[in-house]
Each structure stands twice: as C-alpha cells, then as structure tokens.
Motif scaffolding. Structure first.
Motif, PDB file in Angstrom:
ATOM      1  N   TRP A  49       7.445 -32.486  51.279  1.00 24.07           N
ATOM      2  CA  TRP A  49       7.264 -32.632  49.831  1.00 24.07           C
ATOM      3  C   TRP A  49       8.545 -33.154  49.180  1.00 24.07           C
ATOM      4  N   LEU A  50       9.679 -32.581  49.568  1.00 22.26           N
ATOM      5  CA  LEU A  50      10.959 -33.029  49.024  1.00 22.26           C
ATOM      6  C   LEU A  50      11.287 -34.442  49.504  1.00 22.26           C
ATOM      7  N   ASP A  51      10.990 -34.708  50.770  1.00 21.22           N
ATOM      8  CA  ASP A  51      11.291 -36.021  51.329  1.00 21.22           C
ATOM      9  C   ASP A  51      10.507 -37.114  50.613  1.00 21.22           C
ATOM     10  N   GLU A  52       9.262 -36.840  50.253  1.00 19.66           N
ATOM     11  CA  GLU A  52       8.446 -37.807  49.518  1.00 19.66           C
ATOM     12  C   GLU A  52       9.085 -38.177  48.187  1.00 19.66           C
ATOM     13  N   ARG A  53       9.822 -37.242  47.612  1.00 20.14           N
ATOM     14  CA  ARG A  53      10.439 -37.468  46.298  1.00 20.14           C
ATOM     15  C   ARG A  53      11.906 -37.872  46.418  1.00 20.14           C
ATOM     16  N   ILE A  83      16.167 -20.739  42.646  1.00 19.86           N
ATOM     17  CA  ILE A  83      16.901 -21.035  43.886  1.00 19.86           C
ATOM     18  C   ILE A  83      17.521 -22.412  43.719  1.00 19.86           C
ATOM     19  N   ARG A  84      18.847 -22.489  43.772  1.00 19.92           N
ATOM     20  CA  ARG A  84      19.572 -23.738  43.508  1.00 19.92           C
ATOM     21  C   ARG A  84      20.229 -24.276  44.768  1.00 19.92           C
ATOM     22  N   TRP A  85      20.318 -25.600  44.864  1.00 22.88           N
ATOM     23  CA  TRP A  85      21.140 -26.263  45.881  1.00 22.88           C
ATOM     24  C   TRP A  85      21.481 -27.654  45.353  1.00 22.88           C
ATOM     25  N   GLN A  86      22.711 -28.051  45.591  1.00 22.22           N
ATOM     26  CA  GLN A  86      23.214 -29.345  45.116  1.00 22.22           C
ATOM     27  C   GLN A  86      22.812 -29.548  43.653  1.00 22.22           C
ATOM     28  N   ASN A  87      22.064 -30.596  43.345  1.00 18.81           N
ATOM     29  CA  ASN A  87      21.691 -30.869  41.953  1.00 18.81           C
ATOM     30  C   ASN A  87      20.235 -30.514  41.658  1.00 18.81           C
ATOM     31  N   TRP A  88      19.650 -29.620  42.479  1.00 22.58           N
ATOM     32  CA  TRP A  88      18.231 -29.309  42.343  1.00 22.58           C
ATOM     33  C   TRP A  88      18.006 -27.811  42.284  1.00 22.58           C
ATOM     34  N   GLN A  89      16.798 -27.441  41.856  1.00 25.63           N
ATOM     35  CA  GLN A  89      16.429 -26.029  41.828  1.00 25.63           C
ATOM     36  C   GLN A  89      14.929 -25.871  42.034  1.00 25.63           C
ATOM     37  N   ILE A 146      17.117 -34.525  48.825  1.00 31.19           N
ATOM     38  CA  ILE A 146      17.722 -34.016  50.048  1.00 31.19           C
ATOM     39  C   ILE A 146      17.317 -32.561  50.240  1.00 31.19           C
ATOM     40  N   SER A 147      16.753 -32.257  51.386  1.00 30.33           N
ATOM     41  CA  SER A 147      16.250 -30.911  51.654  1.00 30.33           C
ATOM     42  C   SER A 147      17.401 -29.919  51.768  1.00 30.33           C
ATOM     43  N   PRO A 148      17.219 -28.696  51.260  1.00 31.71           N
ATOM     44  CA  PRO A 148      18.259 -27.675  51.408  1.00 31.71           C
ATOM     45  C   PRO A 148      18.309 -27.150  52.832  1.00 31.71           C
ATOM     46  N   SER A 149      19.230 -26.252  53.081  1.00 28.90           N
ATOM     47  CA  SER A 149      19.396 -25.684  54.415  1.00 28.90           C
ATOM     48  C   SER A 149      18.215 -24.786  54.777  1.00 28.90           C
ATOM     49  N   GLN A 150      18.133 -24.463  56.062  1.00 28.00           N
ATOM     50  CA  GLN A 150      17.086 -23.566  56.539  1.00 28.00           C
ATOM     51  C   GLN A 150      17.195 -22.211  55.851  1.00 28.00           C
ATOM     52  N   ALA A 151      18.426 -21.753  55.609  1.00 29.51           N
ATOM     53  CA  ALA A 151      18.622 -20.452  54.956  1.00 29.51           C
ATOM     54  C   ALA A 151      18.033 -20.445  53.553  1.00 29.51           C
TER      55      ALA A 151
END
Length: 466
Positions: free
Chosen positions: A277-281, A309-315, A284-289
């Motif tokens: 889903w993220l790849d289609e958009r 839940i936040r990572w890089q510039n996304w939530q 960049i996918s977050p870590s497995q954790a």
C-alpha cells in the motif's frame, strides 16, 4: 558474449515491459559505466531506430561537478546526441544518508526532464548488483531488498498525473571488467569521482574491501548473487500478485484501508499488505519494528482513541474503521487574527490566503463567503475552540463545532486546520479544505437584497496552488 551483442539483446528484451521505445535517455554521469552505455547505444541507434539523448544531473557535491558536466556536453556533441543538464540541491537536514538523498533528488529530476514516451537507461552493472545485495543483507532485508536493483521500474511523472516514466538497467549481467574492456577498445575518455575512493561510504567499503576478497575466493560469486537476486525478484512478483488481491479487498475509500479487514489477516500478511500500500503511493516503508507497532498500538486501539505512529515525514492515523497514512505537518496552534480590507491573512502550513474584498472585486468568484457590517462587527479568523456553536445553512439548530465535525466525519487531525470565521462571538462560516460553509444567518444573495447604502463584502480564499 560481447557487451554490444548483450545490449542488443537487452533492447529486444525491453519489449517485454515496454513497446519498442522511440526515445532512449541515458542518465550520464561522466563516469566509465554511463559513458560506455551511451557509446554502445549510439552504435545501435540506427539499427533499432530510436532517438538517443543524455541527461547529466549536477548535484553540486563535488568541486569537479561542473567539469564533469562540460565533459558530458562535449562527448554528446561529438556523438551528435541531444544533451540536457540540470542542477539539484541535496538537503542533508532530512537525516537521510548522503547517498540516499542524492539518489532521490537525481531520480526526481530525471523523471521531471524525461521526454514523453521515453525510457531512461541506467548503467549499473553486475558488480553494482553484488554491492547492493550485500548492503541489503547487512541491513537484514527480506526478499524484496535481496532482489537488489530492478531491471525495469517506473515512476509517476507528477502527483496529479498518471503519466509514467520508465527506467531500464540493461547491464546488470555485464561485469565491470567487460565495461573497462569496451572502453579501452573504443578509446573512451571518462572522469572518476574522487568520492568513490572514500570507504566511509558503505558501498565503497564493500567495493574496495569486501567484493575483491569474495571474487578472489569465488570468481563467479557476483554472477551467482545476480542469479539469486533475480530469483528473489521473481518470488517477490508472485507475492505482490497475491498481496494486491488482499489489498484491493481492504480499500474502503481512496487511500483508506479497512482496519477490521486488516485485523482479519495474519500478522505477516498484514505487514505485507501495508508495505505494498505504501509502495503504491511512493512512500518509503518504515522498519519492521514500526509495522509491528501498527498492530499492537493502532489497529487494536479503542474506537475513541487517537494513536499516532510516526516515521520520517509520515504518520499512521486511524479514524472510525479506516487506516490512513498522511504527511507530518506542523501543529496549528489556536489563535485569533483580524481580517481587514488592507490586511489579508496567510493561513498556516501554506494552506492559502484569506482576503476581504468588496462586491466589485469578488463577484465573479465561485467560492466566497459574504459578510456584512464589518465596520461595526470586525471579522476574526480563528483556529481551535471547538466548543462554540454553529448552525450550518441547511440545519435547523445549532451544535458545538466538535459535534458537527463528528457528524461530517472529519478526522481529528484535519479539525485543527478548519478555519473558523467569526463576527463578535458568532461563527458566520467555516473554511474546510478550501470550501466555505456559511452559517444559517449568512445571506448568500444579500448583494441583491441589501440597501444601497450598505457596502457588500466578501471573504475570498486563494490556494497556494493557484
């Protein structure tokens, strides 16, 4: 097999992905790999009937970048190949590595400059693939990462366009030694990037310290790794086919996934679906954790909870039965500002501009909010304070704003960006995603009904995109 014959076969192979391209663009860096690719394609262009051009991306990271740019221009002039160049800026404040950031802006500019219907050729070879797989192995990657660099992939031209720009790597089965042999045979000149010797960069460390040792012990190691990468890529394609079926069944609206549907999946499938889903958009996918936290902290949270839940510039956010992924934005602090004829208000987070105009100025605007008696009751523009009451034009009674937001199904993270327009303590209108919602007391046709002595005014919204 010679490099030229291999490239000729690859041009035929390209038809599996793309109808025979009439335009081929080489991502040219002045180095030996891209120079050899450009020269070999130049030899084949008449036989295969395609237009050949080259693009050099100037990162500004080396004092020699302008020299390399001129070298590329000179080579293309000698070959009578169309040449483009563009400068990009690498923003190191993002926290990403220099290599990753430079690659991201380079690809973005190539996508921007690529002619319609063209295929961009990249010059990575078998030794590069070995380095990529070893890096992914070091990072603990799964099948997708261990697939290494894809032979063919596409990027969307712009966010608002469905036009695709296609990339092809025809030299992934060609060794660095073969490239050097071709360059010497044709007496090519190229420039070496001094940074390629810096083993502080992970890829260079592998290139200079690890790969030679492996190749000395097992001469065909790079070829074997390349074959493994291709097998991983094939397995990933099969996995993506099944994952896409599951993903399509979970879409409730555009860019929203069903939380109940996700919870019905096993944890591995859930993570796989979210990654696709993220790849289609192009996110960049977050870590497995972090993806594991998605199940334990967000999907299973109470309906009235508001986990983030936040990572890089996304939530990741949730609302009702929907999972959302949205960009991180600066928090809007509740405030009150005055709107006058001489003082427009620039909305936070680059949402746009509000201005107060007379009827003569704004009567042609399709989305404006009429107001009256601004001399006696000044206009204020406010954010926050959702306990105040509001009566929409089509409503019979008032409710607190927070109840209307719930009724209108506005997610919590969007409510702070709702512009509240007041006169005294009365809410005369709202601006939600660039659209005005007048109150019941606002007379939309008041310009025709009011007395001639009363000056009609309008609040006009202008998006930053206009």
């Amino acid at each position: 097999m010679s490099l030229l014959l291999h490239l000729q076969q690859q041009l035929s192979t390209l038809s599996r992905y793309h109808s025979s391209p009439s335009k081929i663009v080489v991502a040219y860096s002045a180095g030996i790999d891209s120079h050899v690719l450009l020269h070999a394609l130049w030899q084949l262009r008449e036989r295969h009937e395609f237009q050949l051009s080259a693009i050099y991306i100037h990162h500004g990271l080396s004092v020699s970048a302008s020299i390399w740019q001129q070298h590329c221009a000179d080579v293309c002039a000698d070959l009578d190949v169309d040449f483009q160049t563009a400068k990009v800026t690498v923003d190191l404040s993002t926290g990403k590595g220099l290599e990753a950031q430079a690659r991201q802006v380079r690809y973005a500019k190539l996508v921007e400059l690529a002619p319609h219907g063209s295929v961009i050729m990249l010059a990575q070879h078998q030794d590069d693939q070995l380095e990529t797989v070893l890096l992914q192995l070091k990072r603990g990657a799964g099948p997708k990462g261990l697939s290494g660099m894809a032979e063919y992939f596409s990027r969307t031209k712009t966010a608002s366009s469905q036009q695709q720009v296609h990339f092809f790597r025809p030299l992934l089965d060609i060794t660095q030694a073969q490239i050097h042999a071709y360059a010497q045979e044709h007496q090519l000149r190229w420039h070496e990037d001094d940074s390629n010797q810096n083993t502080d960069f992970e890829r260079n460390f592998i290139r200079h310290n690890i790969s030679p040792m492996l190749m000395q012990r097992w001469p065909h190691f790079a070829k074997s790794v390349s074959r493994s990468a291709r097998l991983c890529a094939q397995q990933q394609l099969l996995l993506d086919e099944t994952t896409r079926e599951k993903l399509d069944n979970l879409r409730t609206q555009k860019d929203i996934l069903s939380i109940n549907g996700l919870l019905a999946l096993s944890e591995p499938w859930r993570i796989q679906v979210v990654r696709l889903w993220l790849d289609e958009r192009n996110i960049i996918s977050p870590s497995q954790a972090i993806l594991t936290q998605l199940s334990s902290q967000l999907l299973t949270a109470a309906d009235d909870a508001n986990p983030i839940i936040r990572w890089q510039n996304w939530q990741f956010r949730r609302f009702e039965n929907g999972l959302y992924v949205i960009p991180l934005t600066k928090e809007i602090i509740p405030y009150i500002g005055s709107l006058t004829l001489s003082s427009p208000i620039e909305l936070p987070n680059k949402f746009g501009i509000l201005s107060l105009c007379t009827n003569e100025v704004s009567h042609k605007q399709s989305n404006v909010l009429p107001v009256e008696n601004i001399e006696q009751y000044p206009i204020s523009v406010e954010f926050g304070g959702f306990s105040r009451r509001f009566t929409p034009q089509d409503a019979h009674h008032s409710k607190p704003l927070k109840q209307w937001f719930k009724h209108w199904r506005i997610p919590p993270w969007e409510r702070s960006s709702v512009v509240i327009i007041c006169q005294q303590s009365n809410v005369v209108g709202l601006l939600i995603k660039g659209v005005f919602y007048p109150s019941k007391s606002t007379r939309v046709g008041h310009t025709q009904k009011c007395a001639k002595s009363v000056t009609p005014y309008f609040i006009k919204y202008q998006s930053n995109l206009e």
